[in-house]
Design an enzyme around this catalytic site. Structure first.
Site, mmCIF file in Angstrom:
data_model
loop_
_atom_site.group_PDB
_atom_site.id
_atom_site.type_symbol
_atom_site.label_atom_id
_atom_site.label_comp_id
_atom_site.label_asym_id
_atom_site.label_seq_id
_atom_site.Cartn_x
_atom_site.Cartn_y
_atom_site.Cartn_z
ATOM 1 N N HIS A 307 16.060 64.033 36.713
ATOM 2 C CA HIS A 307 15.509 62.738 36.317
ATOM 3 C C HIS A 307 14.861 62.888 34.961
ATOM 4 O O HIS A 307 14.286 63.932 34.665
ATOM 5 C CB HIS A 307 14.481 62.248 37.350
ATOM 6 C CG HIS A 307 14.226 60.792 37.232
ATOM 7 N ND1 HIS A 307 13.325 60.258 36.347
ATOM 8 C CD2 HIS A 307 14.800 59.751 37.880
ATOM 9 C CE1 HIS A 307 13.353 58.941 36.456
ATOM 10 N NE2 HIS A 307 14.223 58.601 37.360
ATOM 11 N N ASP A 364 18.462 58.505 44.275
ATOM 12 C CA ASP A 364 19.847 58.186 44.633
ATOM 13 C C ASP A 364 20.496 59.239 45.508
ATOM 14 O O ASP A 364 21.578 59.011 46.038
ATOM 15 C CB ASP A 364 20.681 57.981 43.368
ATOM 16 C CG ASP A 364 20.367 56.652 42.725
ATOM 17 O OD1 ASP A 364 19.967 55.753 43.471
ATOM 18 O OD2 ASP A 364 20.521 56.527 41.505
HETATM 19 N N1 CMC Z 1 23.429 68.797 37.265
HETATM 20 C C1 CMC Z 1 23.485 69.890 36.476
HETATM 21 N N2 CMC Z 1 22.769 70.057 35.339
HETATM 22 C C2 CMC Z 1 21.942 69.050 34.993
HETATM 23 C C3 CMC Z 1 21.814 67.881 35.767
HETATM 24 C C4 CMC Z 1 22.593 67.778 36.951
HETATM 25 N N3 CMC Z 1 22.501 66.680 37.715
HETATM 26 N N4 CMC Z 1 20.931 67.047 35.169
HETATM 27 C C5 CMC Z 1 20.505 67.672 34.069
HETATM 28 N N5 CMC Z 1 21.115 68.887 33.963
HETATM 29 C C6 CMC Z 1 20.846 69.915 32.927
HETATM 30 C C7 CMC Z 1 21.466 69.533 31.604
HETATM 31 O O1 CMC Z 1 22.778 70.056 31.482
HETATM 32 C C8 CMC Z 1 20.494 70.160 30.647
HETATM 33 O O2 CMC Z 1 20.735 71.554 30.640
HETATM 34 P P1 CMC Z 1 20.483 72.401 29.276
HETATM 35 O O3 CMC Z 1 19.020 72.294 28.977
HETATM 36 O O4 CMC Z 1 20.932 73.791 29.628
HETATM 37 O O5 CMC Z 1 21.351 71.771 28.233
HETATM 38 C C9 CMC Z 1 19.134 69.961 31.312
HETATM 39 O O6 CMC Z 1 19.436 69.911 32.715
HETATM 40 C C10 CMC Z 1 18.405 68.685 30.903
HETATM 41 O O7 CMC Z 1 19.295 67.592 31.096
HETATM 42 P P2 CMC Z 1 19.332 66.298 30.201
HETATM 43 O O8 CMC Z 1 20.674 65.659 30.335
HETATM 44 O O9 CMC Z 1 18.848 66.629 28.825
HETATM 45 O O10 CMC Z 1 18.218 65.433 30.895
HETATM 46 P P3 CMC Z 1 18.040 63.877 30.728
HETATM 47 O O11 CMC Z 1 16.620 63.582 30.952
HETATM 48 O O12 CMC Z 1 18.644 63.403 29.448
HETATM 49 O O13 CMC Z 1 18.953 63.266 31.909
HETATM 50 C C11 CMC Z 1 19.648 62.477 34.012
HETATM 51 C C12 CMC Z 1 18.452 62.821 33.117
HETATM 52 C C13 CMC Z 1 19.140 61.744 35.265
HETATM 53 C C14 CMC Z 1 20.596 61.508 33.275
HETATM 54 C C15 CMC Z 1 20.388 63.778 34.408
HETATM 55 O O14 CMC Z 1 19.528 64.626 35.122
HETATM 56 C C16 CMC Z 1 21.667 63.523 35.208
HETATM 57 O O15 CMC Z 1 22.725 63.310 34.614
HETATM 58 N N6 CMC Z 1 21.588 63.524 36.588
HETATM 59 C C17 CMC Z 1 22.731 63.187 37.416
HETATM 60 C C18 CMC Z 1 22.874 61.687 37.496
HETATM 61 C C19 CMC Z 1 21.836 61.036 38.372
HETATM 62 O O16 CMC Z 1 21.581 61.476 39.497
HETATM 63 N N7 CMC Z 1 21.262 59.921 37.880
HETATM 64 C C20 CMC Z 1 20.307 59.118 38.656
HETATM 65 C C21 CMC Z 1 18.936 59.150 38.081
HETATM 66 S S1 CMC Z 1 17.745 58.482 39.261
HETATM 67 C C22 CMC Z 1 18.137 56.826 39.395
HETATM 68 C C23 CMC Z 1 17.681 56.062 38.225
HETATM 69 O O17 CMC Z 1 16.479 55.764 38.177
HETATM 70 O O18 CMC Z 1 18.524 55.750 37.376
#
Ligand code: CMC
Length: 428
Positions: A307, A364
């Site tokens: 998240h 989710d």
């Molecule tokens: N699986 C594997 N690796 C992950 C995941 C995941 N679900 N989420 C983040 N990472 C890794 C990412 O690759 C990065 O690694 P590194 O630092 O080595 O490059 C690190 O964790 C940070 O990720 P980020 O993409 O920079 O984090 P963000 O804050 O931009 O993204 C997120 C947050 C929710 C989009 C992401 O965690 C994600 O894609 N999760 C899966 C989709 C999901 O479940 N979304 C629902 C969110 S809750 C409902 C809502 O309120 O929308």
């Protein structure tokens, strides 16, 4: 003396005011930055940028705190009705008994969709995703209420649009599902409460009487409350930015629905179940999928994990996980994907990759499992999220309009080609 932040640029020191919120959160107010220094800030994904001050929802991602207008999410999910929470978010306080009756009564009056609009539903292809239909039909609603175009109308007129939205979105959502099934639509039944009426429009058939199970409507009430607001997330920020152009509320909400649809946001609840199904079909080897999620060459992410703001736990996920167990128990559902989900969660919570990055199950991860147990089809999961988030979007839009927010218009640092002369096509 008021706190200031100092910034040194080209040997000159500039001072910027520090803004402090009611929960001691601090921010540097850079609204005069470009005017005084000529510089802008760069913050892709707005990870460090507060786009507004807001009195609606407090969230502390480090401590896993979520409160609507000061009330802890745990208490609201346990004790409140969804429409009570909607009132709280939109108008700032819990309603008195009289206010709540009047609010519910007004909403009940507007559940019907104009008959001309029903015809649109006959034109969508059966394979249309219900989120596409919901976004389109919300924009279409604005064409049925041309008098609602001006967002700065008298409060009474704005209230009417708000009531129409809260009343009609369940009808639009259920009809989007009926369209996919190629079943006749079911009209709202105003004798039922908000959740019961929605379930009845989803599952009632001319051939079968549908009786709403109180376990199901209670679970739905809880899920809607848990999704009702989440401060400046992607879809809410979208509603605010679109609304800041002074377009009407229906269209601003339609934009929020579109933003919510994506799998990184609300679409994750559908993606979680699809992922769990895929793992099951692949033989249930969750370690293989954990390895895929960790592999930087593989675009796969563990859906339902991680998240932007919660880095320890998502308080909504804690409540939902407990509710999922209770609902499955009460309904006597034995879902094999739940076992896969539990194994995946256990492994991920202990794995160095996920621990180091603060990747925990989010709201989710479990909501889809409950929705499945309630009989809601997978493609409708994100629509359910939209139904819950609606009062949040409305309250954030209302706050933005009442604050007189300027149009949302970020800047950029241009990195493309510098000036060059046009070359005739024969010489390229
Ligand atoms: N699986 C594997 N690796 C992950 C995941 C995941 N679900 N989420 C983040 N990472 C890794 C990412 O690759 C990065 O690694 P590194 O630092 O080595 O490059 C690190 O964790 C940070 O990720 P980020 O993409 O920079 O984090 P963000 O804050 O931009 O993204 C997120 C947050 C929710 C989009 C992401 O965690 C994600 O894609 N999760 C899966 C989709 C999901 O479940 N979304 C629902 C969110 S809750 C409902 C809502 O309120 O929308």
């Amino acid at each position: 003396m008021a706190e200031v932040a100092k910034l040194e640029l080209d040997g000159k020191v500039y001072e910027f005011p520090v803004v402090e919120g009611s929960e001691n959160e601090k921010a540097i107010d850079i609204s005069k930055l470009r005017g005084t220094t000529g510089y802008i800030t760069i913050d892709p994904g707005f990870k460090n940028t507060g786009s507004t001050t807001s009195g609606i929802t407090f969230l502390n991602g480090e401590e896993g705190i979520l409160r609507y207008r000061g009330y802890p999410i745990e208490q609201l999910a346990e004790k409140a009705e969804f429409l009570e929470v909607a009132y709280l978010l939109i108008y700032g306080d819990l309603p008195t008994a009289a206010q709540y009756e009047a609010f519910k009564d007004n909403i009940t009056k507007h559940t019907l969709i104009h008959e001309d609009m029903r015809l649109f539903f006959e034109a969508y292809p059966a394979k249309a995703h219900p989120m596409g239909i919901l976004a389109a039909s919300l924009s279409t609603l604005s064409t049925f209420y041309p008098e609602s175009q001006d967002p700065n109308r008298a409060q009474e007129a704005v209230d009417l649009t708000i009531q129409r939205l809260i009343a009609k979105v369940p009808t639009l959502a259920a009809w989007a599902y009926k369209n996919a099934m190629r079943h006749p639509v079911v009209y709202p039944n105003n004798q039922l409460d908000y959740c019961e009426n929605f379930l009845n429009m989803m599952f009632s058939m001319p051939t079968d009487e549908y009786k709403v199970d109180p376990v199901v409507s209670k679970a739905l009430n809880k899920l809607l409350i848990l999704h009702a607001d989440h401060e400046q997330n992607c879809s809410t920020a979208t509603v605010r930015v679109v609304g800041s152009s002074q377009v009407n509320l229906y269209t601003s909400i339609a934009a929020g629905v579109s933003a919510l649809w994506g799998p990184l946001h609300g679409g994750a609840n559908q993606a979680v179940i699809e992922m769990l199904e895929a793992i099951k079909a692949d033989g249930g080897d969750h370690d293989k999928w954990i390895a895929k999620a960790k592999d930087k060459e593989d675009p796969f992410r563990l859906m339902g994990f991680g998240h932007r703001v919660y880095k320890n736990f998502d308080p909504r996920a804690t409540i939902i996980k407990k509710a999922a167990d209770e609902v499955l128990d009460a309904l006597g559902v034995n879902d094999p994907v739940l076992d896969i989900a539990k194994k995946l969660e256990k492994v991920a919570l202990e794995d160095e990759y996920f621990v180091a990055r603060g990747l925990y199950p989010n709201v989710d991860f479990y909501s889809g499992i409950i929705y499945r147990a309630l009989g809601i089809p997978t493609e409708m999961f994100t629509v359910m999220f939209a139904l819950g988030r609606l009062p949040g979007w409305i309250s954030q839009w209302k706050e933005m309009i009442e604050d007189g927010a300027p149009i949302g218009r970020p800047r950029q640092v241009y990195t493309g080609a510098t000036k060059r002369d046009f070359v005739d096509i024969s010489n390229r």
